[in-house]
Design an enzyme around this catalytic site. Structure first.
Site, PDB file in Angstrom:
ATOM      1  N   ASP A 179     -73.849 -83.792  27.692  1.00  0.00           N
ATOM      2  CA  ASP A 179     -72.677 -83.712  26.831  1.00  0.00           C
ATOM      3  C   ASP A 179     -72.144 -82.286  26.854  1.00  0.00           C
ATOM      4  O   ASP A 179     -72.904 -81.321  26.680  1.00  0.00           O
ATOM      5  CB  ASP A 179     -73.050 -84.103  25.401  1.00  0.00           C
ATOM      6  CG  ASP A 179     -71.822 -84.287  24.527  1.00  0.00           C
ATOM      7  OD1 ASP A 179     -71.269 -85.405  24.517  1.00  0.00           O
ATOM      8  OD2 ASP A 179     -71.427 -83.323  23.861  1.00  0.00           O
ATOM      9  N   ASN A 187     -60.517 -78.231  23.582  1.00  0.00           N
ATOM     10  CA  ASN A 187     -59.211 -78.898  23.508  1.00  0.00           C
ATOM     11  C   ASN A 187     -58.309 -78.240  22.466  1.00  0.00           C
ATOM     12  O   ASN A 187     -57.111 -78.024  22.704  1.00  0.00           O
ATOM     13  CB  ASN A 187     -59.396 -80.379  23.162  1.00  0.00           C
ATOM     14  CG  ASN A 187     -59.750 -81.217  24.374  1.00  0.00           C
ATOM     15  OD1 ASN A 187     -59.423 -80.866  25.502  1.00  0.00           O
ATOM     16  ND2 ASN A 187     -60.433 -82.326  24.147  1.00  0.00           N
ATOM     17  N   HIS A 192     -55.287 -80.050  25.710  1.00  0.00           N
ATOM     18  CA  HIS A 192     -55.959 -81.161  26.370  1.00  0.00           C
ATOM     19  C   HIS A 192     -55.879 -81.074  27.898  1.00  0.00           C
ATOM     20  O   HIS A 192     -56.783 -81.561  28.591  1.00  0.00           O
ATOM     21  CB  HIS A 192     -55.362 -82.486  25.885  1.00  0.00           C
ATOM     22  CG  HIS A 192     -55.744 -82.813  24.475  1.00  0.00           C
ATOM     23  ND1 HIS A 192     -56.937 -83.407  24.136  1.00  0.00           N
ATOM     24  CD2 HIS A 192     -55.086 -82.607  23.299  1.00  0.00           C
ATOM     25  CE1 HIS A 192     -57.017 -83.557  22.831  1.00  0.00           C
ATOM     26  NE2 HIS A 192     -55.898 -83.097  22.293  1.00  0.00           N
ATOM     27  N   ASP A 196     -59.071 -81.323  30.292  1.00  0.00           N
ATOM     28  CA  ASP A 196     -59.207 -82.189  31.473  1.00  0.00           C
ATOM     29  C   ASP A 196     -59.665 -81.380  32.687  1.00  0.00           C
ATOM     30  O   ASP A 196     -60.477 -81.864  33.495  1.00  0.00           O
ATOM     31  CB  ASP A 196     -57.876 -82.865  31.784  1.00  0.00           C
ATOM     32  CG  ASP A 196     -57.514 -83.947  30.769  1.00  0.00           C
ATOM     33  OD1 ASP A 196     -58.395 -84.319  29.965  1.00  0.00           O
ATOM     34  OD2 ASP A 196     -56.350 -84.403  30.782  1.00  0.00           O
ATOM     35  N   GLU A 222     -66.520 -86.669  26.910  1.00  0.00           N
ATOM     36  CA  GLU A 222     -67.059 -85.461  27.551  1.00  0.00           C
ATOM     37  C   GLU A 222     -68.531 -85.639  27.923  1.00  0.00           C
ATOM     38  O   GLU A 222     -69.250 -84.671  28.141  1.00  0.00           O
ATOM     39  CB  GLU A 222     -66.902 -84.248  26.626  1.00  0.00           C
ATOM     40  CG  GLU A 222     -67.700 -84.314  25.337  1.00  0.00           C
ATOM     41  CD  GLU A 222     -66.969 -84.999  24.204  1.00  0.00           C
ATOM     42  OE1 GLU A 222     -67.353 -84.751  23.042  1.00  0.00           O
ATOM     43  OE2 GLU A 222     -66.025 -85.767  24.466  1.00  0.00           O
TER      44      GLU A 222
END
Length: 304
Positions: A179, A187, A192, A196, A222
């Site tokens: 994770d 973010n 965002h 990405d 994630e």
């Protein structure tokens, strides 16, 4: 007056796909059709040779097995297989398609013996384009669109097969859940699109360092997963720890962004003899990941 036998022979020789007559012992008894050199090589020289004279043993074994099964079942069978011109001794590979060709073979028993042997007629149809399209569609269905890693569905399918293989052979299989730490903060701080980029960067970095046979997948959001077949716990520990350290030292954002340190927490476990379902495995690995997060993150916790 037109000879009907001549017409029949002309029709057969004009067939777009090659039609082989193969005996039970694996001998090429006849070949007609297949004149299109864009799709097929000229296999006329194969007649009177055995499969074992012109093919690698493993491929010859496979073809002979299909012949015998067809004769035993005494009915039409359809098989798919790949075969390159270079696999067949004596073919002029300059006069025909390059690389591996995928065929659909329609194999039908013959009622009349050939050279005192039972025999089949084998129609070979070039399905390379269809096979490539199917392979592409299969890959798309198994791939995460954002990162290019495998998706959750592919991981679960592979884990199911790994569990079955483990129960049969008892070879070790390691599973890692990972994770990205504080991803929401990434973010919120950078947007965002930058988030990405981080996910893509981690995935590309991880996949570049995989061994053959390893599987890396985006498990959701994630969270990523790593499936390590035939891998003992100590080796899996080294692989996962190396990946964790590489992520912590990597740069996953363009230079236009402020510096960003990305870390990941990981949980690791092996498939165990008592595991009856993949949910049990995932629950155990997820518990190890949870402990890693509660231990300050950016660390690996091994279960068992």
């Amino acid at each position: 007056m037109t000879n009907h036998l001549d017409i029949l022979l002309d029709m057969l020789s004009a067939l777009p796909d090659p039609v082989f007559v193969l005996t039970e012992s694996g001998r090429y008894a006849a070949l007609i059709g297949g004149k299109d050199r864009q799709h097929y090589h000229d296999g006329a020289h194969l007649v009177d040779f055995s499969l074992y004279d012109v093919l690698p043993k493993a491929k010859a074994d496979w073809f002979l097995e299909q012949i015998k099964i067809t004769l035993e079942q005494n009915q039409l069978r359809i098989v798919e297989y790949g075969l390159a011109g270079a696999d067949v001794d004596g073919l002029d590979t300059q006069q025909g398609p390059e690389g591996e060709i995928w065929f659909e073979g329609r194999v039908q028993p013959l009622a009349t013996p050939v050279n005192n042997e039972r025999a089949v007629v084998w129609v070979a149809c070039n399905i390379t384009r269809r096979h490539q399209l199917e392979a592409k569609l299969q890959l798309l269905s198994e791939t995460d669109e954002l990162t290019g890693a495998y998706n959750r569905r592919k991981l679960l399918d592979a884990l199911t097969l790994s569990l079955a293989s483990f129960r049969e052979r008892q070879t070790p299989v390691a599973v890692v859940l990972m994770d990205v730490d504080h991803f929401k903060t990434i973010n919120d701080r950078f947007g965002h699109i930058a988030g990405d980029e981080v996910l893509r960067g981690i995935a590309h970095h991880a996949m570049a360092h995989l061994r053959e046979g390893d599987l890396f997948a985006r498990f959701g959001g994630e969270e990523f997963a790593l499936l390590l077949p035939n891998t003992a716990l100590d080796v899996a520990n080294v692989i996962a720890e190396r990946l964790r350290q590489a992520i912590a030292s990597g740069n996953f954002l363009p230079e236009s962004h402020p510096p960003l340190v990305v870390t990941a927490s990981m949980g690791l476990s092996l498939i165990q003899p008592q595991d009856q379902a993949i949910e049990t495995i995932l629950r155990r690995v997820d518990n190890a990941l949870y402990r890693a997060k509660n231990s300050g993150r950016n660390c690996l916790v091994v279960d068992g």
